[in-house]
Design a protein around this motif. Structure first.
Motif, mmCIF file in Angstrom:
data_model
loop_
_atom_site.group_PDB
_atom_site.id
_atom_site.type_symbol
_atom_site.label_atom_id
_atom_site.label_comp_id
_atom_site.label_asym_id
_atom_site.label_seq_id
_atom_site.Cartn_x
_atom_site.Cartn_y
_atom_site.Cartn_z
ATOM 1 N N VAL A 40 22.739 6.633 48.515
ATOM 2 C CA VAL A 40 21.846 5.749 47.765
ATOM 3 C C VAL A 40 20.478 6.406 47.589
ATOM 4 O O VAL A 40 19.906 6.435 46.480
ATOM 5 N N LEU A 41 19.937 6.960 48.680
ATOM 6 C CA LEU A 41 18.633 7.641 48.596
ATOM 7 C C LEU A 41 18.723 8.889 47.727
ATOM 8 O O LEU A 41 17.752 9.250 47.046
ATOM 9 N N ALA A 42 19.881 9.548 47.726
ATOM 10 C CA ALA A 42 20.060 10.707 46.847
ATOM 11 C C ALA A 42 20.038 10.282 45.378
ATOM 12 O O ALA A 42 19.484 10.989 44.520
ATOM 13 N N ILE A 43 20.625 9.114 45.082
ATOM 14 C CA ILE A 43 20.602 8.590 43.705
ATOM 15 C C ILE A 43 19.175 8.247 43.301
ATOM 16 O O ILE A 43 18.752 8.508 42.168
ATOM 17 N N VAL A 44 18.409 7.662 44.236
ATOM 18 C CA VAL A 44 16.998 7.370 43.955
ATOM 19 C C VAL A 44 16.235 8.667 43.694
ATOM 20 O O VAL A 44 15.420 8.753 42.766
ATOM 21 N N GLY A 45 16.500 9.699 44.501
ATOM 22 C CA GLY A 45 15.857 10.997 44.280
ATOM 23 C C GLY A 45 16.236 11.596 42.938
ATOM 24 O O GLY A 45 15.397 12.189 42.241
ATOM 25 N N LEU A 46 17.513 11.463 42.552
ATOM 26 C CA LEU A 46 17.964 11.920 41.239
ATOM 27 C C LEU A 46 17.196 11.202 40.129
ATOM 28 O O LEU A 46 16.734 11.837 39.157
ATOM 29 N N THR A 47 17.036 9.887 40.267
ATOM 30 C CA THR A 47 16.320 9.097 39.253
ATOM 31 C C THR A 47 14.870 9.546 39.129
ATOM 32 O O THR A 47 14.360 9.746 38.024
ATOM 33 N N VAL A 48 14.214 9.703 40.279
ATOM 34 C CA VAL A 48 12.800 10.105 40.273
ATOM 35 C C VAL A 48 12.646 11.480 39.637
ATOM 36 O O VAL A 48 11.713 11.719 38.856
ATOM 37 N N THR A 49 13.560 12.394 39.956
ATOM 38 C CA THR A 49 13.477 13.751 39.388
ATOM 39 C C THR A 49 13.624 13.719 37.866
ATOM 40 O O THR A 49 12.831 14.345 37.141
ATOM 41 N N ILE A 50 14.622 12.988 37.378
ATOM 42 C CA ILE A 50 14.849 12.921 35.930
ATOM 43 C C ILE A 50 13.682 12.252 35.230
ATOM 44 O O ILE A 50 13.198 12.722 34.188
ATOM 45 N N ARG A 51 13.167 11.155 35.787
ATOM 46 C CA ARG A 51 12.061 10.461 35.153
ATOM 47 C C ARG A 51 10.779 11.289 35.182
ATOM 48 O O ARG A 51 9.962 11.219 34.262
ATOM 49 N N ALA A 52 10.602 12.074 36.231
ATOM 50 C CA ALA A 52 9.434 12.961 36.277
ATOM 51 C C ALA A 52 9.518 14.022 35.184
ATOM 52 O O ALA A 52 8.515 14.374 34.555
ATOM 53 N N LEU A 53 10.734 14.523 34.942
ATOM 54 C CA LEU A 53 10.916 15.510 33.877
ATOM 55 C C LEU A 53 10.700 14.896 32.494
ATOM 56 O O LEU A 53 10.354 15.606 31.539
ATOM 57 N N LEU A 54 10.896 13.591 32.380
ATOM 58 C CA LEU A 54 10.746 12.905 31.097
ATOM 59 C C LEU A 54 9.338 12.383 30.852
ATOM 60 O O LEU A 54 9.101 11.728 29.835
ATOM 61 N N ILE A 55 8.393 12.668 31.751
ATOM 62 C CA ILE A 55 7.027 12.160 31.589
ATOM 63 C C ILE A 55 6.402 12.612 30.264
ATOM 64 O O ILE A 55 5.760 11.806 29.567
ATOM 65 N N PRO A 56 6.532 13.898 29.843
ATOM 66 C CA PRO A 56 5.960 14.271 28.531
ATOM 67 C C PRO A 56 6.524 13.438 27.382
ATOM 68 O O PRO A 56 5.786 13.048 26.473
ATOM 69 N N LEU A 57 7.825 13.145 27.420
ATOM 70 C CA LEU A 57 8.403 12.297 26.371
ATOM 71 C C LEU A 57 7.891 10.867 26.475
ATOM 72 O O LEU A 57 7.700 10.194 25.459
ATOM 73 N N PHE A 58 7.651 10.407 27.698
ATOM 74 C CA PHE A 58 7.106 9.058 27.879
ATOM 75 C C PHE A 58 5.705 8.967 27.283
ATOM 76 O O PHE A 58 5.351 7.957 26.667
ATOM 77 N N VAL A 59 4.900 10.016 27.457
ATOM 78 C CA VAL A 59 3.552 10.026 26.879
ATOM 79 C C VAL A 59 3.638 9.954 25.352
ATOM 80 O O VAL A 59 2.895 9.215 24.703
ATOM 81 N N LYS A 60 4.571 10.718 24.768
ATOM 82 C CA LYS A 60 4.764 10.644 23.317
ATOM 83 C C LYS A 60 5.231 9.257 22.894
ATOM 84 O O LYS A 60 4.816 8.740 21.851
ATOM 85 N N GLN A 61 6.080 8.645 23.708
ATOM 86 C CA GLN A 61 6.563 7.299 23.402
ATOM 87 C C GLN A 61 5.404 6.305 23.385
ATOM 88 O O GLN A 61 5.304 5.464 22.482
ATOM 89 N N ILE A 62 4.522 6.381 24.376
ATOM 90 C CA ILE A 62 3.377 5.466 24.443
ATOM 91 C C ILE A 62 2.458 5.666 23.246
ATOM 92 O O ILE A 62 2.014 4.704 22.609
ATOM 93 N N LYS A 63 2.184 6.931 22.905
ATOM 94 C CA LYS A 63 1.305 7.207 21.765
ATOM 95 C C LYS A 63 1.927 6.709 20.468
ATOM 96 O O LYS A 63 1.239 6.125 19.616
ATOM 97 N N SER A 64 3.229 6.946 20.305
ATOM 98 C CA SER A 64 3.905 6.495 19.093
ATOM 99 C C SER A 64 3.914 4.970 19.009
ATOM 100 O O SER A 64 3.659 4.399 17.940
#
Length: 317
Positions: A40-64
């Motif tokens: 379960v904690l490994a899945i949480v770590g997987l989620t955090v890693t993927i979402r951290a990698l998607l932060i630049p796209l999230f910034v573009k999403q907010i601006k758009s």
């Protein structure tokens, strides 16, 4: 079609299984590899890693999203002006998007990118449930994952795949959590970071549709999701809520309730700072402007030019 999906999914199998195994190795420094909570904690770590990698796209999403909200009055004007000519309306709307640097599809990028990841994780869990290793998962890892349990339910179990009451209760709770976090994530963006005039536009109507459609879709399809996949999606939604809260609080769109709240916090902060230093905070309003010296009064006096003299007067001096 299957070959095409396999060509896309194979790199994702290795990437997701590699990240999952990395976090599992980290967690097993404290917990045993067979412990369900280590996965379960490994899945949480997987989620955090993927979402951290998607932060630049999230910034573009907010601006758009912000640009889409702010240009809604202009879009309405174009609709009134060219409503009778759909082709011209489409051209002028695209020109407006280009001039303002707005990409109407950027707001969907994080969701579109996450869906293949979610589907690959879904299949990875299903394969593990049938003792089939994929990606970097070894046979021993698959056995550990397939037998991992939390609250008496295996991570690979689904709501409609078993008659075990404990499994169904946990799966139902996760389906509700997944739908609720999806709803409140979208609601948070609409309630706090959309100006009043944008709430009546076409973009707002699309957001309102997604507000209710997405939770409904997840409620129907969630009964077929493994518990591990629902843990991933719920954790991802919680991350999104926290990320949006930070961005909306510190950089709200103009004319929104979030901007008013930020201005109020800034005034209170300035008042506390002035009180600590024994001063007062002056509010800038019309009375202050009236009492301020006029621009002409602050301007230095003009230099007086000497009078013109004749040649004889200059010689006498």
């Amino acid at each position: 079609m299957g070959d095409f999906f396999s060509a896309i999914a194979t790199p994702l199998y290795y990437a997701i299984s590699g990240i999952l195994l990395f976090w599992h190795r980290v967690v097993t420094l404290v917990l045993s590899p067979e412990n369900g909570w280590s996965w379960v904690l490994a899945i949480v770590g997987l989620t955090v890693t993927i979402r951290a990698l998607l932060i630049p796209l999230f910034v573009k999403q907010i601006k758009s999203s912000r640009n889409m909200q702010l240009i809604q009055p202009k879009v309405k004007e174009l609709q009134k002006k060219y409503g009778h000519d759909r082709e011209r309306l489409a051209q002028e709307t695209m020109k407006l998007y280009k001039d303002t640097g707005t990409n109407p599809f950027a707001s969907c990028l994080p969701l579109l990118i996450q869906m293949p990841i979610f589907l690959v994780l879904f299949r990875l869990v299903n394969k593990a449930a049938h003792n089939e290793a994929k990606g970097f998962l070894s046979v021993a890892d698959v056995h550990h994952f397939a037998d991992a349990k939390i609250f008496g339910a295996r991570l690979a179990d689904t709501f409609n795949g078993t008659h075990d009451t404990s499994v169904r209760v946990l799966a139902a709770v996760l389906v509700v959590a997944m739908c609720a976090t999806t709803f409140f994530t979208q609601r948070q963006l609409m309630a706090k970071n959309m100006p009043a005039e944008a709430m009546q536009g076409q973009y707002a109507q699309q957001q309102k549709i997604l507000l209710y459609v997405l939770p409904f879709v997840f409620a129907i399809s969630g009964i077929a999701f493994p518990i591990a996949a629902m843990l991933y999606w719920t954790t991802s939604n919680v991350w999104t809520m926290g990320q949006q809260f930070y961005v909306i609080r510190n950089s709200p769109a103009p004319g929104t309730p979030a901007e008013k709240a930020k201005l109020e916090r800034d005034r209170e902060k300035a008042a506390r700072k002035a009180a600590r230093h024994g001063g007062t905070v002056a509010s800038v309003d019309s009375a202050d402007v009236a009492e301020a010296p006029a621009a002409d009064d602050r301007r230095p006096a003009a230099r007086q030019q000497p009078k013109k003299q004749t040649r004889s007067q200059r010689k006498s001096k």
